[in-house]
Design a protein around this motif. Structure first.
Motif, mmCIF file in Angstrom:
data_model
loop_
_atom_site.group_PDB
_atom_site.id
_atom_site.type_symbol
_atom_site.label_atom_id
_atom_site.label_comp_id
_atom_site.label_asym_id
_atom_site.label_seq_id
_atom_site.Cartn_x
_atom_site.Cartn_y
_atom_site.Cartn_z
ATOM 1 N N THR A 93 0.817 -1.213 0.000
ATOM 2 C CA THR A 93 0.000 0.000 0.000
ATOM 3 C C THR A 93 0.854 1.267 0.000
ATOM 4 O OG1 THR A 93 -1.733 -1.176 1.222
ATOM 5 C CG2 THR A 93 -1.856 1.221 1.240
ATOM 6 N N VAL A 94 2.072 1.159 0.503
ATOM 7 C CA VAL A 94 2.925 2.333 0.696
ATOM 8 C C VAL A 94 3.169 3.124 -0.588
ATOM 9 C CG1 VAL A 94 5.231 3.117 1.393
ATOM 10 C CG2 VAL A 94 3.996 1.408 2.770
ATOM 11 N N PRO A 95 3.551 2.502 -1.720
ATOM 12 C CA PRO A 95 3.804 3.299 -2.926
ATOM 13 C C PRO A 95 2.631 4.166 -3.356
ATOM 14 C CG PRO A 95 4.681 1.086 -3.209
ATOM 15 C CD PRO A 95 3.882 1.067 -1.943
ATOM 16 N N ALA A 96 1.412 3.631 -3.307
ATOM 17 C CA ALA A 96 0.239 4.405 -3.706
ATOM 18 C C ALA A 96 0.025 5.589 -2.769
ATOM 19 C CB ALA A 96 -1.000 3.516 -3.725
ATOM 20 N N VAL A 97 0.287 5.386 -1.474
ATOM 21 C CA VAL A 97 0.139 6.472 -0.509
ATOM 22 C C VAL A 97 1.146 7.585 -0.802
ATOM 23 C CG1 VAL A 97 0.353 7.118 1.924
ATOM 24 C CG2 VAL A 97 -0.781 4.968 1.293
ATOM 25 N N VAL A 98 2.400 7.203 -1.041
ATOM 26 C CA VAL A 98 3.466 8.188 -1.296
ATOM 27 C C VAL A 98 3.198 8.956 -2.579
ATOM 28 C CG1 VAL A 98 5.915 8.485 -1.807
ATOM 29 C CG2 VAL A 98 5.194 6.889 -0.016
ATOM 30 N N PHE A 99 2.947 8.235 -3.663
ATOM 31 C CA PHE A 99 2.720 8.899 -4.945
ATOM 32 C C PHE A 99 1.407 9.670 -4.951
ATOM 33 C CE2 PHE A 99 5.889 5.762 -6.287
ATOM 34 C CZ PHE A 99 6.726 6.555 -7.063
ATOM 35 N N GLY A 100 0.419 9.167 -4.239
ATOM 36 C CA GLY A 100 -0.829 9.901 -4.139
ATOM 37 C C GLY A 100 -0.654 11.221 -3.412
ATOM 38 N N PHE A 101 0.121 11.194 -2.336
ATOM 39 C CA PHE A 101 0.389 12.413 -1.570
ATOM 40 C C PHE A 101 1.169 13.426 -2.403
ATOM 41 C CE2 PHE A 101 3.184 14.880 1.265
ATOM 42 C CZ PHE A 101 2.242 15.484 2.074
ATOM 43 N N LEU A 102 2.140 12.951 -3.177
ATOM 44 C CA LEU A 102 3.010 13.846 -3.938
ATOM 45 C C LEU A 102 2.358 14.360 -5.223
ATOM 46 C CD1 LEU A 102 6.436 11.969 -3.628
ATOM 47 C CD2 LEU A 102 5.700 14.012 -2.388
ATOM 48 N N GLY A 103 1.548 13.506 -5.869
ATOM 49 C CA GLY A 103 1.101 13.886 -7.203
ATOM 50 C C GLY A 103 -0.391 13.962 -7.429
ATOM 51 N N ASP A 104 -1.198 13.775 -6.389
ATOM 52 C CA ASP A 104 -2.645 13.701 -6.590
ATOM 53 C C ASP A 104 -3.214 14.990 -7.170
ATOM 54 O OD1 ASP A 104 -5.150 12.219 -6.271
ATOM 55 O OD2 ASP A 104 -5.647 13.769 -4.813
ATOM 56 N N ASP A 105 -2.776 16.131 -6.679
ATOM 57 C CA ASP A 105 -3.305 17.407 -7.170
ATOM 58 C C ASP A 105 -2.978 17.603 -8.647
ATOM 59 O OD1 ASP A 105 -4.356 17.999 -4.710
ATOM 60 O OD2 ASP A 105 -2.661 19.227 -4.065
ATOM 61 N N TRP A 106 -1.738 17.265 -9.019
ATOM 62 C CA TRP A 106 -1.333 17.421 -10.417
ATOM 63 C C TRP A 106 -2.117 16.480 -11.317
ATOM 64 C CZ3 TRP A 106 0.904 14.185 -14.091
ATOM 65 C CH2 TRP A 106 1.352 14.805 -15.255
ATOM 66 N N ILE A 107 -2.283 15.234 -10.876
ATOM 67 C CA ILE A 107 -3.044 14.256 -11.653
ATOM 68 C C ILE A 107 -4.486 14.706 -11.804
ATOM 69 C CG2 ILE A 107 -3.968 11.901 -11.615
ATOM 70 C CD1 ILE A 107 -1.314 11.069 -10.253
ATOM 71 N N GLU A 108 -5.073 15.195 -10.725
ATOM 72 C CA GLU A 108 -6.456 15.673 -10.750
ATOM 73 C C GLU A 108 -6.609 16.823 -11.735
ATOM 74 O OE1 GLU A 108 -10.458 15.525 -9.277
ATOM 75 O OE2 GLU A 108 -8.764 14.209 -8.847
ATOM 76 N N ARG A 109 -5.594 17.672 -11.811
ATOM 77 C CA ARG A 109 -5.658 18.872 -12.656
ATOM 78 C C ARG A 109 -5.348 18.587 -14.119
ATOM 79 N NH1 ARG A 109 -2.388 21.345 -9.897
ATOM 80 N NH2 ARG A 109 -0.503 21.167 -11.173
ATOM 81 N N GLU A 110 -4.384 17.700 -14.365
ATOM 82 C CA GLU A 110 -3.852 17.527 -15.710
ATOM 83 C C GLU A 110 -4.306 16.261 -16.437
ATOM 84 O OE1 GLU A 110 -2.124 19.845 -17.138
ATOM 85 O OE2 GLU A 110 -1.860 21.136 -15.385
ATOM 86 N N LEU A 111 -4.709 15.228 -15.712
ATOM 87 C CA LEU A 111 -4.913 13.930 -16.356
ATOM 88 C C LEU A 111 -6.354 13.429 -16.360
ATOM 89 C CD1 LEU A 111 -1.744 11.972 -15.122
ATOM 90 C CD2 LEU A 111 -2.045 13.327 -17.199
ATOM 91 N N ARG A 112 -7.278 14.191 -15.833
ATOM 92 C CA ARG A 112 -8.688 13.757 -15.831
ATOM 93 C C ARG A 112 -9.349 14.207 -17.135
ATOM 94 N NH1 ARG A 112 -11.127 12.135 -11.048
ATOM 95 N NH2 ARG A 112 -13.135 13.003 -11.689
ATOM 96 N N SER A 113 -9.014 13.527 -18.215
ATOM 97 C CA SER A 113 -9.576 13.866 -19.518
ATOM 98 C C SER A 113 -9.903 12.594 -20.286
ATOM 99 C CB SER A 113 -8.590 14.715 -20.330
ATOM 100 O OG SER A 113 -7.483 13.932 -20.750
ATOM 101 N N ALA A 114 -10.792 12.719 -21.259
ATOM 102 C CA ALA A 114 -11.188 11.558 -22.062
ATOM 103 C C ALA A 114 -10.020 11.017 -22.876
ATOM 104 C CB ALA A 114 -12.341 11.944 -22.982
ATOM 105 N N LEU A 115 -9.115 11.891 -23.336
ATOM 106 C CA LEU A 115 -7.957 11.432 -24.118
ATOM 107 C C LEU A 115 -7.037 10.566 -23.275
ATOM 108 C CD1 LEU A 115 -6.275 11.423 -26.675
ATOM 109 C CD2 LEU A 115 -5.203 13.569 -25.912
ATOM 110 N N VAL A 116 -6.745 11.012 -22.056
ATOM 111 C CA VAL A 116 -5.895 10.215 -21.159
ATOM 112 C C VAL A 116 -6.553 8.883 -20.869
ATOM 113 C CG1 VAL A 116 -4.951 10.081 -18.814
ATOM 114 C CG2 VAL A 116 -4.741 12.201 -20.114
#
Length: 265
Positions: A93-116
């Motif tokens: 579970t640790v990797p998802a927690v770490v990467f989620g903490f570090l990159g969740d805002d960026w992913i939410e902003r940049e990658l929530r699209s139909a193309l992705v």
């Protein structure tokens, strides 16, 4: 969001959370394709709680065994298989927690699209087919070690990208390591418990901080429908897994990905 949309979204969450086809993608698409309003933070919490209840109910014996294993280890002062599995779930579970903490805002902003979603649906669908077709499918979960758990855990972190599918990518990683389909699904679903619980707690915290009005009736509908649907989905998926394999889900992902690319063209 009206009651019909809430019912449909709860059904989608329950059906797709544990199938290797990406629940996040299917929850984003009604907004992207149909123009539906965002489901809102409160409803998001409700459907996550529903799926959490479903997976915990299905794997209740495993969870009780892990708890008993921890108590036995303390009293006997030695490791046992149940506690070992619990620790491996925690480690993965640790990797998802770490990467989620570090990159969740960026992913939410940049990658929530139909193309992705279209690209990840196709890419990770192909990887799922390769792992299922060429994996040895001979290993039991009792052979899982630290390295294997971490590899599956890092694979799970990729599921932060919409369209990847948390269950899909973790099952892919486990199949690639040579685990049997049912064993791969079992570890994937056990691994979902801390992830879904953590997501629900974080979203609940955000909900309390924003002090948004809550439609408790709609939340109850979302939680109940997603819980029942998710539990039935797990039951039928596990029962049919060895017989049908991953090919039907791979085909579905390829059709969905191509359809999205055509729609975007």
């Amino acid at each position: 969001m009206d009651w019909f949309q809430a019912l449909v979204l709860a059904l989608i969450q329950g059906l797709t959370e544990f199938l290797p086809i990406s629940s996040s993608a299917h929850l984003i698409l009604p907004s992207e394709v149909l123009g539906w309003p965002d489901q809102g933070l409160a409803f998001d919490v409700a459907v996550h709680v529903g799926t959490l209840v479903a997976v915990m109910a299905y794997y209740r014996r495993d969870l009780l065994a892990m708890l008993g294993g921890a108590g036995q280890a303390v009293s006997q002062r030695r490791m046992n298989q149940d506690l070992r599995l619990a620790l491996l779930v925690g480690l993965a579970t640790v990797p998802a927690v770490v990467f989620g903490f570090l990159g969740d805002d960026w992913i939410e902003r940049e990658l929530r699209s139909a193309l992705v979603i279209a690209i990840t649906t196709l890419l990770f669908g192909a990887l799922l087919w390769l792992a299922d077709a060429y994996g040895k499918r001979s290993r039991a979960l009792t052979t899982l070690g630290v390295a294997g758990a971490l590899l599956i855990g890092f694979a799970q972190a990729l599921a932060l990208i919409p369209g990847t599918s948390r269950s899909g990518i973790t099952i892919t990683a486990a199949l690639a390591l040579g685990y049997r389909r049912e064993e791969a699904a079992r570890f994937s679903f056990l691994l979902s418990i801390p992830v879904i619980l953590g997501a629900a707690l974080l979203k609940s915290k955000d909900l309390l901080e924003q002090q948004l009005p809550v439609d408790w009736g709609m939340m109850a509908l979302g939680a109940g429908v997603s819980a029942v649907t998710a539990y039935l989905t797990i039951v039928f998926f596990i029962r049919l897994l060895e017989r049908i394999g991953m090919l039907p889900f791979v085909i579905y992902r390829l059709i969905l990905g191509v359809a999205l690319l055509v729609w975007l063209a």
